[in-house]
Design a protein around this motif. Structure first.
Motif, PDB file in Angstrom:
ATOM      1  N   PRO A 138       0.949  -1.194   0.004  1.00 47.69           N
ATOM      2  CA  PRO A 138       0.043  -0.008  -0.166  1.00 47.69           C
ATOM      3  C   PRO A 138       0.976   0.968   0.024  1.00 47.69           C
ATOM      4  CG  PRO A 138      -0.378  -1.251   1.967  1.00 47.69           C
ATOM      5  CD  PRO A 138       0.517  -2.004   1.095  1.00 47.69           C
ATOM      6  N   SER A 139       0.469   2.194  -0.581  1.00 41.96           N
ATOM      7  CA  SER A 139       1.260   3.479  -0.777  1.00 41.96           C
ATOM      8  C   SER A 139       1.606   4.295   0.529  1.00 41.96           C
ATOM      9  CB  SER A 139       0.810   4.422  -2.057  1.00 41.96           C
ATOM     10  OG  SER A 139      -0.424   4.682  -1.457  1.00 41.96           O
ATOM     11  N   ARG A 140       0.842   4.056   1.342  1.00 42.20           N
ATOM     12  CA  ARG A 140       1.082   4.825   2.627  1.00 42.20           C
ATOM     13  C   ARG A 140       0.624   4.371   3.856  1.00 42.20           C
ATOM     14  NH1 ARG A 140      -2.524   9.778   3.615  1.00 42.20           N
ATOM     15  NH2 ARG A 140      -3.738   8.965   1.645  1.00 42.20           N
ATOM     16  N   PRO A 141       1.459   4.602   5.038  1.00 43.14           N
ATOM     17  CA  PRO A 141       1.304   3.820   6.075  1.00 43.14           C
ATOM     18  C   PRO A 141       0.014   4.292   6.742  1.00 43.14           C
ATOM     19  CG  PRO A 141       2.954   5.431   6.306  1.00 43.14           C
ATOM     20  CD  PRO A 141       2.755   5.275   4.904  1.00 43.14           C
ATOM     21  N   PRO A 142      -0.823   3.569   7.659  1.00 52.03           N
ATOM     22  CA  PRO A 142      -1.862   4.183   8.065  1.00 52.03           C
ATOM     23  C   PRO A 142      -1.921   5.183   9.108  1.00 52.03           C
ATOM     24  CG  PRO A 142      -1.286   1.878   9.056  1.00 52.03           C
ATOM     25  CD  PRO A 142      -0.222   2.271   8.111  1.00 52.03           C
ATOM     26  N   ALA A 143      -2.946   5.853   8.966  1.00 54.81           N
ATOM     27  CA  ALA A 143      -2.862   7.346   9.773  1.00 54.81           C
ATOM     28  C   ALA A 143      -2.798   7.002  11.170  1.00 54.81           C
ATOM     29  CB  ALA A 143      -4.023   8.052   9.288  1.00 54.81           C
ATOM     30  N   TYR A 144      -3.477   5.906  11.634  1.00 53.03           N
ATOM     31  CA  TYR A 144      -3.703   5.758  13.036  1.00 53.03           C
ATOM     32  C   TYR A 144      -2.793   4.231  13.366  1.00 53.03           C
ATOM     33  CZ  TYR A 144      -7.172   9.097  13.033  1.00 53.03           C
ATOM     34  OH  TYR A 144      -7.916  10.345  13.122  1.00 53.03           O
ATOM     35  N   LEU A 145      -2.103   4.362  14.410  1.00 52.62           N
ATOM     36  CA  LEU A 145      -1.273   3.330  14.746  1.00 52.62           C
ATOM     37  C   LEU A 145      -1.911   2.145  15.360  1.00 52.62           C
ATOM     38  CD1 LEU A 145       2.270   3.348  14.850  1.00 52.62           C
ATOM     39  CD2 LEU A 145       1.314   2.650  16.892  1.00 52.62           C
ATOM     40  N   THR A 146      -1.798   0.922  15.138  1.00 51.98           N
ATOM     41  CA  THR A 146      -2.568   0.014  15.839  1.00 51.98           C
ATOM     42  C   THR A 146      -1.679  -0.944  16.178  1.00 51.98           C
ATOM     43  OG1 THR A 146      -2.856  -1.528  13.980  1.00 51.98           O
ATOM     44  CG2 THR A 146      -4.542   0.190  14.355  1.00 51.98           C
ATOM     45  N   PHE A 147      -1.794  -2.152  16.774  1.00 50.42           N
ATOM     46  CA  PHE A 147      -1.055  -3.185  17.268  1.00 50.42           C
ATOM     47  C   PHE A 147      -0.655  -3.975  15.821  1.00 50.42           C
ATOM     48  CE2 PHE A 147      -3.017  -3.010  21.289  1.00 50.42           C
ATOM     49  CZ  PHE A 147      -2.009  -2.814  22.347  1.00 50.42           C
ATOM     50  N   GLU A 148      -1.157  -3.811  14.995  1.00 53.76           N
ATOM     51  CA  GLU A 148      -0.931  -4.591  13.420  1.00 53.76           C
ATOM     52  C   GLU A 148       0.398  -3.721  13.027  1.00 53.76           C
ATOM     53  OE1 GLU A 148      -4.702  -4.471  13.739  1.00 53.76           O
ATOM     54  OE2 GLU A 148      -3.748  -6.474  14.838  1.00 53.76           O
ATOM     55  N   ASP A 149       0.661  -2.406  13.415  1.00 56.92           N
ATOM     56  CA  ASP A 149       1.545  -1.698  12.640  1.00 56.92           C
ATOM     57  C   ASP A 149       3.044  -2.045  13.641  1.00 56.92           C
ATOM     58  OD1 ASP A 149      -0.186  -0.702  10.754  1.00 56.92           O
ATOM     59  OD2 ASP A 149      -0.820   0.648  12.446  1.00 56.92           O
ATOM     60  N   ILE A 150       2.828  -2.684  14.397  1.00 64.68           N
ATOM     61  CA  ILE A 150       4.059  -3.082  15.371  1.00 64.68           C
ATOM     62  C   ILE A 150       4.614  -4.576  15.070  1.00 64.68           C
ATOM     63  CG2 ILE A 150       4.730  -3.265  17.614  1.00 64.68           C
ATOM     64  CD1 ILE A 150       2.713  -1.460  18.591  1.00 64.68           C
ATOM     65  N   GLY A 151       5.907  -4.726  14.547  1.00 65.96           N
ATOM     66  CA  GLY A 151       6.133  -5.907  14.046  1.00 65.96           C
ATOM     67  C   GLY A 151       6.774  -7.031  15.237  1.00 65.96           C
ATOM     68  N   GLY A 152       6.750  -7.720  15.246  1.00 63.51           N
ATOM     69  CA  GLY A 152       7.123  -8.887  16.461  1.00 63.51           C
ATOM     70  C   GLY A 152       6.563  -8.436  17.668  1.00 63.51           C
ATOM     71  N   GLN A 153       7.377  -8.545  18.718  1.00 62.94           N
ATOM     72  CA  GLN A 153       6.760  -8.378  20.261  1.00 62.94           C
ATOM     73  C   GLN A 153       5.403  -8.877  20.555  1.00 62.94           C
ATOM     74  OE1 GLN A 153       8.674  -7.080  21.924  1.00 62.94           O
ATOM     75  NE2 GLN A 153      10.244  -5.629  20.722  1.00 62.94           N
ATOM     76  N   GLU A 154       5.356 -10.073  19.945  1.00 62.50           N
ATOM     77  CA  GLU A 154       3.800 -10.964  20.267  1.00 62.50           C
ATOM     78  C   GLU A 154       3.515 -10.879  21.664  1.00 62.50           C
ATOM     79  OE1 GLU A 154       2.249 -11.106  17.661  1.00 62.50           O
ATOM     80  OE2 GLU A 154       3.708 -10.691  16.146  1.00 62.50           O
TER      81      GLU A 154
END
Ligand code: ATP
Length: 274
Positions: free
Chosen positions: A7-23
């Motif tokens: 997707p051309s742009r990162p989402p405007a609101y940060l969610t847990f899906e936007d954080i890598g690892g750290q499960e």
């Protein structure tokens, strides 16, 4: 070569899906946040409200991102400050700032019509370090004000306040802060493992055109010991190398150069600070 494009742009609101690892950290945090979401049931059972969550771990691992995602997850107003901002020369200034930030959080939540607010305090050790009697009075007043504000949080206010604090050094914190009813939930945020690194790289590649030969799996393998912040730098630096070569896509060589650069920068930092 062919271009793989996210997707051309990162989402405007940060969610847990936007954080890598750290499960594990995410799981523990969501579980703790349930106390905010399910406040009525919690009150009925007579459970004391959760007031503080402490995130511990090395720099650049995503503690700030986790706090922001927590606000999104709970539909809370979000206010952030850094512990170092509260350390002032003049007596009473730090304490006043603590009072302000709590007021600000409640006002913002009311304005945004939300029933909860999350206050994020990075570098909590700057205000909440162990008291050995040698520190100045200002420092004590700031910490005392924070403790007073936390003790004053009620489970049934129109705006529920939760404080998320972060530190790289939990062992330096004053015991008064980690007592039950204060920061009594501790979540460890570790350096990412290989799987986590690949996930983080993928997230930061979302808005970048990668050449087909690029293997982020391989990049993850080659970046052992890198934090999330460093992996973000790798992707960004690789894009800069691509631009310099007037390439429309990020090629494996760009990524290799970027890894070297970030690794080198890290080494230089260590040498200048030690
Ligand atoms: P510090 O202790 O230095 O404040 P931190 O743990 O709060 O660090 P963040 O500020 O959350 O780290 O991360 C810095 C940047 O690094 C983020 O804005 C993001 O670009 C990237 N980053 C770090 N960890 C992750 C992650 N797990 N997933 C995706 N990006 C990450």
């Amino acid at each position: 070569g062919a271009v793989r494009k996210g997707p051309s742009r990162p989402p405007a609101y940060l969610t847990f899906e936007d954080i890598g690892g750290q499960e594990q950290a995410k799981r523990e945090l969501v579980e703790a946040l349930d106390f905010l979401v399910q406040r009525e049931r919690i009150a009925k059972l007579g459970i004391r409200p959760l007031k503080g969550i402490l995130l511990t771990g090395p720099p650049g691992t995503g503690k700030t991102l986790l706090a922001k995602a927590a606000a999104k997850h709970t539909n809370s107003a979000f206010v952030a400050a850094s512990g170092s901002e509260f350390v002032e020369m003049y007596v009473g200034v730090g304490a006043g700032r603590i009072r302000d930030i709590f007021r600000q959080a409640r006002t913002l939540a009311a304005k945004q019509k939300r029933d909860s607010a999350i206050i994020f305090i990075d570098e909590i050790d700057a205000i909440g370090g162990k008291r050995d009697g040698s520190q100045n009075k200002e420092y004590d007043q700031t910490l005392n004000q924070l403790l007073t504000e936390m003790d004053g949080i009620q489970g049934d206010e129109s705006v529920r306040v939760l404080i998320i604090a972060a530190t790289n050094r939990k062992e330096l914190l004053d015991n008064a802060l980690t007592r039950p009813g204060r920061f009594d939930r501790h979540i460890q945020v570790d350096m990412p493992d290989r799987h986590g690194r690949e996930h983080i790289l993928r997230l930061h590649a979302r808005n970048k055109p990668l050449a087909e030969e690029v293997s982020l799996d391989k990049v993850a393998e080659e970046t052992f010991g890198f934090s999330g912040a460093q992996l973000e730098s790798v992707m960004n630096e690789a894009a800069i190398y691509a631009m310099r070569e007037e390439s429309e896509v990020l090629r494996p060589a760009h990524l290799a150069q970027a890894i070297d650069k970030v690794m080198m920068g890290e080494r230089m930092d260590r040498e200048t600070t030690s």
